[in-house]
Enzyme design. Structure first.
Site, PDB file in Angstrom:
ATOM      1  N   TYR A  11       0.832  -1.199  -0.119  1.00 42.92           N
ATOM      2  CA  TYR A  11      -0.132   0.010   0.079  1.00 42.92           C
ATOM      3  C   TYR A  11       0.830   1.164   0.089  1.00 42.92           C
ATOM      4  O   TYR A  11       0.722   2.176  -1.089  1.00 42.92           O
ATOM      5  CB  TYR A  11      -0.885  -0.135   1.117  1.00 42.92           C
ATOM      6  CG  TYR A  11      -1.732   1.158   1.540  1.00 42.92           C
ATOM      7  CD1 TYR A  11      -2.359   2.051   0.371  1.00 42.92           C
ATOM      8  CD2 TYR A  11      -1.801   1.560   2.695  1.00 42.92           C
ATOM      9  CE1 TYR A  11      -3.053   3.003   0.546  1.00 42.92           C
ATOM     10  CE2 TYR A  11      -2.586   2.727   3.057  1.00 42.92           C
ATOM     11  CZ  TYR A  11      -3.320   3.535   2.076  1.00 42.92           C
ATOM     12  OH  TYR A  11      -3.850   4.689   2.384  1.00 42.92           O
ATOM     13  N   SER A  36       0.814  -8.754  -1.214  1.00 43.62           N
ATOM     14  CA  SER A  36       0.606  -7.844  -2.353  1.00 43.62           C
ATOM     15  C   SER A  36       0.622  -8.766  -3.903  1.00 43.62           C
ATOM     16  O   SER A  36       0.582 -10.007  -3.445  1.00 43.62           O
ATOM     17  CB  SER A  36       1.746  -6.675  -2.800  1.00 43.62           C
ATOM     18  OG  SER A  36       3.007  -7.242  -2.707  1.00 43.62           O
ATOM     19  N   SER A 125       5.778   3.359  13.265  1.00 41.83           N
ATOM     20  CA  SER A 125       4.240   3.431  13.592  1.00 41.83           C
ATOM     21  C   SER A 125       4.072   4.316  14.996  1.00 41.83           C
ATOM     22  O   SER A 125       4.797   3.826  15.877  1.00 41.83           O
ATOM     23  CB  SER A 125       3.752   1.941  13.711  1.00 41.83           C
ATOM     24  OG  SER A 125       2.340   1.991  14.097  1.00 41.83           O
ATOM     25  N   TYR A 150       3.388  -7.424  16.625  1.00 39.94           N
ATOM     26  CA  TYR A 150       3.645  -6.663  15.573  1.00 39.94           C
ATOM     27  C   TYR A 150       4.299  -5.356  15.992  1.00 39.94           C
ATOM     28  O   TYR A 150       5.266  -4.722  15.668  1.00 39.94           O
ATOM     29  CB  TYR A 150       2.348  -6.302  14.766  1.00 39.94           C
ATOM     30  CG  TYR A 150       2.691  -4.980  13.587  1.00 39.94           C
ATOM     31  CD1 TYR A 150       3.055  -5.271  12.705  1.00 39.94           C
ATOM     32  CD2 TYR A 150       1.889  -3.626  14.075  1.00 39.94           C
ATOM     33  CE1 TYR A 150       3.500  -3.975  11.720  1.00 39.94           C
ATOM     34  CE2 TYR A 150       2.179  -2.622  13.349  1.00 39.94           C
ATOM     35  CZ  TYR A 150       2.574  -2.893  12.171  1.00 39.94           C
ATOM     36  OH  TYR A 150       2.960  -1.819  11.415  1.00 39.94           O
ATOM     37  N   LYS A 154       8.256  -3.104  15.889  1.00 40.12           N
ATOM     38  CA  LYS A 154       8.640  -1.699  15.501  1.00 40.12           C
ATOM     39  C   LYS A 154       9.469  -1.088  16.465  1.00 40.12           C
ATOM     40  O   LYS A 154      10.321  -0.332  16.281  1.00 40.12           O
ATOM     41  CB  LYS A 154       7.250  -0.937  15.138  1.00 40.12           C
ATOM     42  CG  LYS A 154       6.277  -1.110  14.246  1.00 40.12           C
ATOM     43  CD  LYS A 154       7.156  -1.098  12.436  1.00 40.12           C
ATOM     44  CE  LYS A 154       6.272  -1.678  11.632  1.00 40.12           C
ATOM     45  NZ  LYS A 154       7.292  -1.946  10.209  1.00 40.12           N
TER      46      LYS A 154
HETATM   47  P1  NAD Z   1       1.738  -3.883   3.054  1.00 44.69           P
HETATM   48  O1  NAD Z   1       1.439  -5.074   3.589  1.00 44.69           O
HETATM   49  O2  NAD Z   1       0.648  -3.402   2.170  1.00 44.69           O
HETATM   50  O3  NAD Z   1       3.011  -3.729   2.042  1.00 44.69           O
HETATM   51  C1  NAD Z   1       4.125  -4.304   2.714  1.00 44.69           C
HETATM   52  C2  NAD Z   1       4.752  -5.033   1.542  1.00 44.69           C
HETATM   53  O4  NAD Z   1       6.067  -5.773   1.794  1.00 44.69           O
HETATM   54  C3  NAD Z   1       3.998  -5.950   0.949  1.00 44.69           C
HETATM   55  O5  NAD Z   1       3.859  -5.932  -0.622  1.00 44.69           O
HETATM   56  C4  NAD Z   1       4.568  -7.510   1.255  1.00 44.69           C
HETATM   57  O6  NAD Z   1       4.263  -8.289   0.160  1.00 44.69           O
HETATM   58  C5  NAD Z   1       6.023  -7.087   1.201  1.00 44.69           C
HETATM   59  N1  NAD Z   1       6.783  -7.823   2.286  1.00 44.69           N
HETATM   60  C6  NAD Z   1       6.553  -8.133   3.667  1.00 44.69           C
HETATM   61  N2  NAD Z   1       7.597  -8.992   3.924  1.00 44.69           N
HETATM   62  C7  NAD Z   1       8.329  -9.309   2.756  1.00 44.69           C
HETATM   63  C8  NAD Z   1       9.680  -9.834   2.950  1.00 44.69           C
HETATM   64  N3  NAD Z   1       9.970 -10.634   3.720  1.00 44.69           N
HETATM   65  N4  NAD Z   1      10.524  -9.833   1.644  1.00 44.69           N
HETATM   66  C9  NAD Z   1       9.950  -9.104   0.816  1.00 44.69           C
HETATM   67  N5  NAD Z   1       8.827  -8.474   0.713  1.00 44.69           N
HETATM   68  C10 NAD Z   1       7.969  -8.267   1.880  1.00 44.69           C
HETATM   69  O7  NAD Z   1       1.918  -2.731   3.966  1.00 44.69           O
HETATM   70  P2  NAD Z   1       1.946  -1.120   3.863  1.00 44.69           P
HETATM   71  O8  NAD Z   1       0.556  -0.733   4.464  1.00 44.69           O
HETATM   72  O9  NAD Z   1       2.202  -0.606   2.900  1.00 44.69           O
HETATM   73  O10 NAD Z   1       2.960  -0.711   5.143  1.00 44.69           O
HETATM   74  C11 NAD Z   1       4.271  -0.581   4.701  1.00 44.69           C
HETATM   75  C12 NAD Z   1       5.205  -0.396   6.043  1.00 44.69           C
HETATM   76  O11 NAD Z   1       4.585   0.655   7.023  1.00 44.69           O
HETATM   77  C13 NAD Z   1       5.015  -1.670   6.948  1.00 44.69           C
HETATM   78  O12 NAD Z   1       6.179  -1.751   7.629  1.00 44.69           O
HETATM   79  C14 NAD Z   1       3.881  -1.356   7.980  1.00 44.69           C
HETATM   80  O13 NAD Z   1       4.452  -2.103   9.045  1.00 44.69           O
HETATM   81  C15 NAD Z   1       4.229   0.139   8.132  1.00 44.69           C
HETATM   82  N6  NAD Z   1       2.944   0.743   8.793  1.00 44.69           N
HETATM   83  C16 NAD Z   1       1.869   0.812   8.062  1.00 44.69           C
HETATM   84  C17 NAD Z   1       0.790   1.354   8.696  1.00 44.69           C
HETATM   85  C18 NAD Z   1      -0.523   1.268   8.021  1.00 44.69           C
HETATM   86  O14 NAD Z   1      -1.527   1.760   8.525  1.00 44.69           O
HETATM   87  N7  NAD Z   1      -0.663   0.860   6.770  1.00 44.69           N
HETATM   88  C19 NAD Z   1       0.985   2.125   9.748  1.00 44.69           C
HETATM   89  C20 NAD Z   1       2.149   2.289  10.448  1.00 44.69           C
HETATM   90  C21 NAD Z   1       3.297   1.403   9.808  1.00 44.69           C
HETATM   91  C1  WQD Z   2      -8.792   2.765  13.330  1.00 43.62           C
HETATM   92  C2  WQD Z   2      -9.979   3.110  14.615  1.00 43.62           C
HETATM   93  C3  WQD Z   2     -10.491   0.912  15.684  1.00 43.62           C
HETATM   94  C4  WQD Z   2     -11.967  -1.202  11.997  1.00 43.62           C
HETATM   95  C5  WQD Z   2      -3.647  -0.070  13.382  1.00 43.62           C
HETATM   96  C6  WQD Z   2      -2.212  -0.612  13.843  1.00 43.62           C
HETATM   97  C7  WQD Z   2      -1.262   0.407  14.092  1.00 43.62           C
HETATM   98  C8  WQD Z   2      -0.823   0.982  12.561  1.00 43.62           C
HETATM   99  C9  WQD Z   2      -2.364   1.414  11.913  1.00 43.62           C
HETATM  100  C10 WQD Z   2      -0.002  -0.624  10.970  1.00 43.62           C
HETATM  101  C11 WQD Z   2      -9.738   2.284  15.755  1.00 43.62           C
HETATM  102  C12 WQD Z   2     -11.591   1.524  14.743  1.00 43.62           C
HETATM  103  C13 WQD Z   2     -11.461  -0.280  12.817  1.00 43.62           C
HETATM  104  C14 WQD Z   2     -13.255  -1.400  12.023  1.00 43.62           C
HETATM  105  C15 WQD Z   2     -13.596   0.119  13.873  1.00 43.62           C
HETATM  106  N1  WQD Z   2      -0.399   0.147  11.892  1.00 43.62           N
HETATM  107  N2  WQD Z   2     -12.200   0.415  13.809  1.00 43.62           N
HETATM  108  N3  WQD Z   2     -14.130  -0.927  12.870  1.00 43.62           N
HETATM  109  O1  WQD Z   2      -5.811   0.680  15.208  1.00 43.62           O
HETATM  110  O2  WQD Z   2      -5.287   3.184  14.875  1.00 43.62           O
HETATM  111  O3  WQD Z   2      -4.112   1.052  14.114  1.00 43.62           O
HETATM  112  O4  WQD Z   2      -3.414   0.564  11.999  1.00 43.62           O
HETATM  113  O5  WQD Z   2       0.584  -1.196  10.019  1.00 43.62           O
HETATM  114  O6  WQD Z   2      -0.259  -0.258  14.432  1.00 43.62           O
HETATM  115  O7  WQD Z   2      -2.552  -0.946  15.302  1.00 43.62           O
HETATM  116  O8  WQD Z   2      -6.166   1.653  12.763  1.00 43.62           O
HETATM  117  O9  WQD Z   2      -7.592   1.434  10.955  1.00 43.62           O
HETATM  118  O10 WQD Z   2      -7.335  -0.261  12.410  1.00 43.62           O
HETATM  119  O11 WQD Z   2      -8.529   1.419  13.410  1.00 43.62           O
HETATM  120  O12 WQD Z   2     -14.240   0.687  14.757  1.00 43.62           O
HETATM  121  O13 WQD Z   2     -13.896  -2.348  11.412  1.00 43.62           O
HETATM  122  O14 WQD Z   2     -11.010   2.335  13.835  1.00 43.62           O
HETATM  123  O15 WQD Z   2     -11.048   0.592  16.814  1.00 43.62           O
HETATM  124  O16 WQD Z   2     -10.308   2.870  16.736  1.00 43.62           O
HETATM  125  P1  WQD Z   2      -5.315   1.562  14.531  1.00 43.62           P
HETATM  126  P2  WQD Z   2      -7.282   0.866  12.330  1.00 43.62           P
END
Ligand code: NAD
Ligand code: WQD
Length: 344
Positions: A11, A36, A125, A150, A154
């Site tokens: 993403y 993905s 995160s 998870y 981080k």
């Molecule tokens: P995502 O799952 O969409 O993307 C992660 C990508 O990494 C995927 O395409 C997956 O196939 C690839 N991947 C995972 N393990 C791998 C490996 N061992 N080797 C090669 N490829 C690998 O996640 P995202 O939402 O794009 O998040 C990206 C980063 O940001 C992650 O580290 C996630 O923890 C962090 N993050 C995401 C959020 C969120 O809400 N999306 C919030 C905070 C932090």
């Molecule tokens: C947002 C709010 C839920 C779904 C998580 C990970 C964090 C970070 C981002 C990623 C919360 C509420 C959600 C639903 C709901 N990491 N909710 N109904 O919880 O802030 O954070 O994602 O890689 O580490 O913990 O994000 O989008 O899951 O939820 O009511 O079906 O929406 O309770 O308050 P969150 P979220």
């Protein structure tokens, strides 16, 4: 300049890829498709076919493959490390899988990146803060014990990177603590694309809106917050993407070795309010009901966002309404195109 994105078909990585392409950078994407699909590459090509990313399909926990990759691409200017497993729930069921992928993956990557002193940006995160005692949350708030493996990956990831930068003056790194990324690229050709039932709020809302899911469950409305539902700091994924580019540019000219920044708008929005905003901007009503709180959820998290603004000059451009609309356009695009993430 050539930038390597681990997890670049995911993403956030895919959105960062479009930004780098549009600014003339060459992009190498490393992914193992665990969360993905190759279709994402086709979508990226549809956005920009003139400066296409190079896709290297490999698992970053594989030392030999990584070493070979870095020998092959010996002209890199920086690395952005997205690749990780990110389901909070699944990490509780399968802690070893998460520690292996996220920690071993990071360590193997660090070995090759540090040896070449390549600037590194790490996807951290806001989860590292848990329920902060101070709001808005500043970067110097202490880590709280995490609810999930998870979250621990981080916290540990940041510490491992910080320790590694302290051993090599030439090696520079930055942890970006994302708050809640939402939304999609302006083209609506890429966006958040969950393989399974979404855990995150916004893709759940859009799937209810399109008729893929019956109802949204709002996890609790008895929290000590203005309307009883949880409060978060939602940020458009393209604004988040900009933060990565500014971060890299900063590392190229910086004196210190390690930096930490929050990336959020600094605005707390409740779940109920977010659903209402979505209904108002799309004119679609979201079938929802209040259920029990979700285990591990913190009631309130929003960023003190001024450090990244003053130090990196990061200025978010998108409103929450725009982010919600873009997520909705992406959901509609997925529906009308019949694309499936399973069919690689
Ligand atoms: P995502 O799952 O969409 O993307 C992660 C990508 O990494 C995927 O395409 C997956 O196939 C690839 N991947 C995972 N393990 C791998 C490996 N061992 N080797 C090669 N490829 C690998 O996640 P995202 O939402 O794009 O998040 C990206 C980063 O940001 C992650 O580290 C996630 O923890 C962090 N993050 C995401 C959020 C969120 O809400 N999306 C919030 C905070 C932090
Ligand atoms: C947002 C709010 C839920 C779904 C998580 C990970 C964090 C970070 C981002 C990623 C919360 C509420 C959600 C639903 C709901 N990491 N909710 N109904 O919880 O802030 O954070 O994602 O890689 O580490 O913990 O994000 O989008 O899951 O939820 O009511 O079906 O929406 O309770 O308050 P969150 P979220």
């Amino acid at each position: 300049m050539k930038i390597l994105l681990t997890g670049g078909l995911g993403y956030i990585g895919a959105h960062v890829c479009t930004l780098l392409q549009s600014r003339g950078y060459r992009v190498v994407i490393v992914d193992n498709l665990v969360n993905s699909s190759k279709q994402m590459l086709r979508q990226l090509l549809a956005i920009d076919s003139k400066n296409p990313p190079i896709l290297e399909l490999l698992d970053i926990t594989n030392t030999k493959d990584l070493e070979k990759l870095f020998q092959q691409h010996d002209d890199l200017s920086g690395v952005i490390h997205f690749a990780a497993l990110k389901s909070v729930n699944q990490s509780i069921q399968k802690p070893l899988k998460y520690y292996h992928n996220n920690i071993i993956g990071l360590i193997e990557l660090l070995k090759v990146v540090e040896a070449r002193s390549l600037p590194l940006i790490f996807s951290s995160s806001c989860t590292v803060y848990g329920q902060s005692d101070v709001l808005p949350i500043t970067e110097n708030q202490p880590f709280k014990p995490s609810y999930s493996p998870y979250g621990f990956t981080k916290q540990m990831g940041e510490q491992i990177i910080k320790d590694t930068t302290s051993t090599n003056e030439q090696f520079k790194a930055m942890s970006l603590r994302y708050f809640n990324p939402i939304g999609a690229h302006d083209s609506a050709l890429i966006g958040q694309w969950p393989i399974n039932e979404p855990e995150n709020l916004v893709p759940y809302i859009t799937q209810v809106a399109i008729g893929k899911r019956k109802e949204l469950k709002i996890f609790g409305d008895q929290y000590d917050t203005p309307d009883g539902s949880c409060v978060r700091d939602y940020i458009h994924v393209m604004d988040l993407a900009e933060a990565h580019l500014l971060g890299l540019e900063y590392l190229w000219s910086s004196k210190s070795n390690y930096y930490v920044f929050n990336v959020g708008l600094g605005e707390g929005v409740s779940v109920k309010r977010l659903v209402k905003r979505f209904e108002e901007v799309t004119k679609i009503s979201i079938n929802h009901r209040i259920t029990n709180p979700r285990e591990g959820d913190v009631p309130i998290a929003y960023a003190e966002a001024s450090k990244i603004q003053t130090q990196l000059g990061w200025i978010p451009k998108y409103s929450i309404d725009e982010a919600l609309l873009s997520a909705w356009k992406w959901e509609q695009y997925l529906d009308s195109s019949g694309l499936s993430i399973d069919s690689t």
